[in-house]
Design a protein around this motif. Sequence first.
Motif, PDB file in Angstrom:
ATOM      1  N   LEU A 138     -15.117  13.020   3.887  1.00 30.56           N
ATOM      2  CA  LEU A 138     -13.396  13.161   4.137  1.00 30.56           C
ATOM      3  C   LEU A 138     -13.085  14.064   5.326  1.00 30.56           C
ATOM      4  CD1 LEU A 138     -10.304  11.295   4.815  1.00 30.56           C
ATOM      5  CD2 LEU A 138      -9.828  12.674   3.212  1.00 30.56           C
ATOM      6  N   GLU A 139     -12.937  13.667   6.832  1.00 31.23           N
ATOM      7  CA  GLU A 139     -12.796  14.847   8.024  1.00 31.23           C
ATOM      8  C   GLU A 139     -11.080  14.703   8.260  1.00 31.23           C
ATOM      9  OE1 GLU A 139     -14.300  14.200  12.018  1.00 31.23           O
ATOM     10  OE2 GLU A 139     -15.660  15.835  11.325  1.00 31.23           O
ATOM     11  N   ARG A 140     -10.646  13.494   8.926  1.00 32.79           N
ATOM     12  CA  ARG A 140      -8.784  13.960   9.355  1.00 32.79           C
ATOM     13  C   ARG A 140      -8.050  12.156   8.674  1.00 32.79           C
ATOM     14  NH1 ARG A 140      -7.945  10.816  13.577  1.00 32.79           N
ATOM     15  NH2 ARG A 140     -10.098   9.909  14.813  1.00 32.79           N
ATOM     16  N   SER A 141      -7.034  12.363   8.271  1.00 30.64           N
ATOM     17  CA  SER A 141      -6.242  10.962   7.704  1.00 30.64           C
ATOM     18  C   SER A 141      -5.520  10.936   9.331  1.00 30.64           C
ATOM     19  CB  SER A 141      -6.179  11.351   6.490  1.00 30.64           C
ATOM     20  OG  SER A 141      -4.859  12.362   6.561  1.00 30.64           O
ATOM     21  N   GLU A 142      -4.852   9.830   8.928  1.00 29.61           N
ATOM     22  CA  GLU A 142      -3.532   8.824   9.929  1.00 29.61           C
ATOM     23  C   GLU A 142      -2.581   8.374   8.923  1.00 29.61           C
ATOM     24  OE1 GLU A 142      -6.158   8.684  14.145  1.00 29.61           O
ATOM     25  OE2 GLU A 142      -4.692   6.766  12.954  1.00 29.61           O
ATOM     26  N   GLN A 143      -1.556   8.307   9.222  1.00 28.97           N
ATOM     27  CA  GLN A 143      -0.305   6.965   8.368  1.00 28.97           C
ATOM     28  C   GLN A 143       0.771   7.447   8.732  1.00 28.97           C
ATOM     29  OE1 GLN A 143       1.083   9.667   4.337  1.00 28.97           O
ATOM     30  NE2 GLN A 143      -0.709   8.702   2.952  1.00 28.97           N
ATOM     31  N   HIS A 144       1.065   6.102   8.861  1.00 28.83           N
ATOM     32  CA  HIS A 144       1.950   5.665   9.416  1.00 28.83           C
ATOM     33  C   HIS A 144       2.935   3.737   8.017  1.00 28.83           C
ATOM     34  CE1 HIS A 144      -0.621   2.887  11.022  1.00 28.83           C
ATOM     35  NE2 HIS A 144       0.417   1.873  11.130  1.00 28.83           N
ATOM     36  N   TYR A 145       3.717   3.560   8.340  1.00 21.73           N
ATOM     37  CA  TYR A 145       4.772   2.792   7.358  1.00 21.73           C
ATOM     38  C   TYR A 145       4.410   1.063   8.391  1.00 21.73           C
ATOM     39  CZ  TYR A 145       6.574   4.923   3.788  1.00 21.73           C
ATOM     40  OH  TYR A 145       6.860   5.820   2.703  1.00 21.73           O
ATOM     41  N   LEU A 146       4.068   0.168   8.407  1.00 18.08           N
ATOM     42  CA  LEU A 146       4.823  -1.095   9.237  1.00 18.08           C
ATOM     43  C   LEU A 146       5.404  -0.814   9.221  1.00 18.08           C
ATOM     44  CD1 LEU A 146       2.069  -3.609   7.940  1.00 18.08           C
ATOM     45  CD2 LEU A 146       1.253  -2.198   9.867  1.00 18.08           C
ATOM     46  N   PRO A 147       6.274  -1.224  10.709  1.00 17.50           N
ATOM     47  CA  PRO A 147       7.001  -1.227  11.477  1.00 17.50           C
ATOM     48  C   PRO A 147       9.054  -2.427  10.450  1.00 17.50           C
ATOM     49  CG  PRO A 147       6.010  -2.442  13.182  1.00 17.50           C
ATOM     50  CD  PRO A 147       5.051  -1.655  12.835  1.00 17.50           C
ATOM     51  N   ASN A 148       9.214  -1.385  10.101  1.00 14.72           N
ATOM     52  CA  ASN A 148      10.321  -2.612   9.567  1.00 14.72           C
ATOM     53  C   ASN A 148      10.454  -2.439   8.166  1.00 14.72           C
ATOM     54  OD1 ASN A 148      12.372  -1.938  11.655  1.00 14.72           O
ATOM     55  ND2 ASN A 148      11.184  -4.022  12.776  1.00 14.72           N
ATOM     56  N   THR A 149       9.085  -2.097   7.665  1.00 18.47           N
ATOM     57  CA  THR A 149       8.410  -2.506   6.392  1.00 18.47           C
ATOM     58  C   THR A 149       8.260  -1.021   4.909  1.00 18.47           C
ATOM     59  OG1 THR A 149       6.318  -2.037   5.998  1.00 18.47           O
ATOM     60  CG2 THR A 149       7.118  -4.304   7.255  1.00 18.47           C
ATOM     61  N   ALA A 150       8.506  -1.664   4.157  1.00 20.92           N
ATOM     62  CA  ALA A 150       7.792  -0.462   2.838  1.00 20.92           C
ATOM     63  C   ALA A 150       6.416  -0.413   2.763  1.00 20.92           C
ATOM     64  CB  ALA A 150       8.857  -0.024   2.145  1.00 20.92           C
ATOM     65  N   ILE A 151       5.544  -1.121   3.927  1.00 18.87           N
ATOM     66  CA  ILE A 151       4.118  -1.015   4.216  1.00 18.87           C
ATOM     67  C   ILE A 151       3.488  -0.151   4.244  1.00 18.87           C
ATOM     68  CG2 ILE A 151       2.041  -2.292   4.339  1.00 18.87           C
ATOM     69  CD1 ILE A 151       3.803  -4.848   4.535  1.00 18.87           C
ATOM     70  N   LEU A 152       3.108   1.405   3.556  1.00 20.39           N
ATOM     71  CA  LEU A 152       2.280   2.106   4.012  1.00 20.39           C
ATOM     72  C   LEU A 152       0.551   2.007   4.155  1.00 20.39           C
ATOM     73  CD1 LEU A 152       2.579   5.380   4.209  1.00 20.39           C
ATOM     74  CD2 LEU A 152       1.320   5.409   1.956  1.00 20.39           C
ATOM     75  N   VAL A 153      -0.184   2.336   5.827  1.00 21.34           N
ATOM     76  CA  VAL A 153      -0.777   1.803   6.083  1.00 21.34           C
ATOM     77  C   VAL A 153      -1.621   3.637   6.567  1.00 21.34           C
ATOM     78  CG1 VAL A 153      -2.578   1.169   7.977  1.00 21.34           C
ATOM     79  CG2 VAL A 153       0.035  -0.139   7.211  1.00 21.34           C
ATOM     80  N   THR A 154      -3.021   3.791   5.882  1.00 23.94           N
ATOM     81  CA  THR A 154      -3.313   5.455   5.892  1.00 23.94           C
ATOM     82  C   THR A 154      -4.735   4.911   5.848  1.00 23.94           C
ATOM     83  OG1 THR A 154      -2.316   6.369   3.707  1.00 23.94           O
ATOM     84  CG2 THR A 154      -4.122   6.992   4.610  1.00 23.94           C
ATOM     85  N   ARG A 155      -5.221   6.088   7.043  1.00 20.76           N
ATOM     86  CA  ARG A 155      -6.590   4.794   7.883  1.00 20.76           C
ATOM     87  C   ARG A 155      -7.383   6.765   7.553  1.00 20.76           C
ATOM     88  NH1 ARG A 155      -4.052   3.047  12.424  1.00 20.76           N
ATOM     89  NH2 ARG A 155      -4.317   0.503  12.361  1.00 20.76           N
ATOM     90  N   LEU A 156      -8.504   6.638   6.910  1.00 19.15           N
ATOM     91  CA  LEU A 156      -8.915   7.915   6.456  1.00 19.15           C
ATOM     92  C   LEU A 156     -10.626   8.350   7.153  1.00 19.15           C
ATOM     93  CD1 LEU A 156      -9.128   7.848   2.276  1.00 19.15           C
ATOM     94  CD2 LEU A 156      -7.494   8.650   4.285  1.00 19.15           C
ATOM     95  N   PHE A 157     -10.696   9.094   7.692  1.00 15.70           N
ATOM     96  CA  PHE A 157     -12.051   9.399   9.081  1.00 15.70           C
ATOM     97  C   PHE A 157     -13.271  10.341   8.950  1.00 15.70           C
ATOM     98  CE2 PHE A 157      -8.399   7.751  11.337  1.00 15.70           C
ATOM     99  CZ  PHE A 157      -8.715   7.249  12.576  1.00 15.70           C
ATOM    100  N   ASP A 158     -14.818   9.749   8.026  1.00 20.93           N
ATOM    101  CA  ASP A 158     -15.936  10.943   7.412  1.00 20.93           C
ATOM    102  C   ASP A 158     -15.931  11.887   8.571  1.00 20.93           C
ATOM    103  OD1 ASP A 158     -17.687   9.661   8.912  1.00 20.93           O
ATOM    104  OD2 ASP A 158     -18.092   8.825   6.543  1.00 20.93           O
ATOM    105  N   ALA A 159     -16.641  13.025   8.402  1.00 17.78           N
ATOM    106  CA  ALA A 159     -17.423  13.717   9.620  1.00 17.78           C
ATOM    107  C   ALA A 159     -18.444  12.771  10.111  1.00 17.78           C
ATOM    108  CB  ALA A 159     -17.945  14.646   8.481  1.00 17.78           C
ATOM    109  N   HIS A 160     -18.524  11.387   9.748  1.00 22.34           N
ATOM    110  CA  HIS A 160     -20.163  10.656  10.639  1.00 22.34           C
ATOM    111  C   HIS A 160     -19.332   9.445  11.108  1.00 22.34           C
ATOM    112  CE1 HIS A 160     -21.843  13.025   7.475  1.00 22.34           C
ATOM    113  NE2 HIS A 160     -21.686  12.346   6.225  1.00 22.34           N
ATOM    114  N   GLY A 161     -18.041   8.889  11.569  1.00 21.44           N
ATOM    115  CA  GLY A 161     -18.074   8.825  12.488  1.00 21.44           C
ATOM    116  C   GLY A 161     -17.210   6.723  11.749  1.00 21.44           C
ATOM    117  N   ALA A 162     -17.376   6.967  10.094  1.00 20.39           N
ATOM    118  CA  ALA A 162     -17.332   5.967   9.172  1.00 20.39           C
ATOM    119  C   ALA A 162     -15.121   5.555   9.650  1.00 20.39           C
ATOM    120  CB  ALA A 162     -18.141   5.885   8.102  1.00 20.39           C
TER     121      ALA A 162
END
Length: 176
Positions: free
Chosen positions: A99-123
């Motif tokens: 793991l290299e970095r992450s991003e996180q946000h809620y979908l608009p007007n919901t309690a649905i959480l979206v997390t994106r994880l990025f690794d050091a190799h571009g995946a």
Amino acid sequence: RLPIDDVLTGPAIVEASDTTLVVPPGWRVTAAARRLAVMNDLELAMIGNCSYAALIDAQARIVWACLPHFDGDPAFCSLLEPVGDNAEHGVFAIELVDLERSEQHYLPNTAILVTRLFDAHGAAIEITDFAPRFGNFGRNYRPMQLIRRIVPLAGKPRIRVVLRPLAHYGALRPET
């Protein structure tokens, strides 16, 4: 707070994830200071359905969830920092290898959480977390379910799913 004697007692530099401790010459870092260096921050996201709730950190680890109700024993309680044989337990994690970095946000007007994880190799992967709640036959249903959807976004991501609940506020591993 820890007394200064519990934190530093000799020369050392400790690197822990994004944190580096630099200490004066002649001092060393104790286990207590190492725990402080890697301690989770409290920037946590919450999902829930009015029956229970879960707290999720920036790396998509469920670090707190009392199940099956708010006043229940926390099955996932790594916020309490379990010690001894249970130190690696109390968490439900979907880990992206390298793991290299992450991003996180809620979908608009919901309690649905979206997390994106990025690794050091571009995946990359996207993890969508939510607790369902719906109406049917004029009633609100709040099933004791936690939905975690994992979708690959780029490359060939390698993941590890870690499910290590604890019982009695982190004191015991549940019997299977």
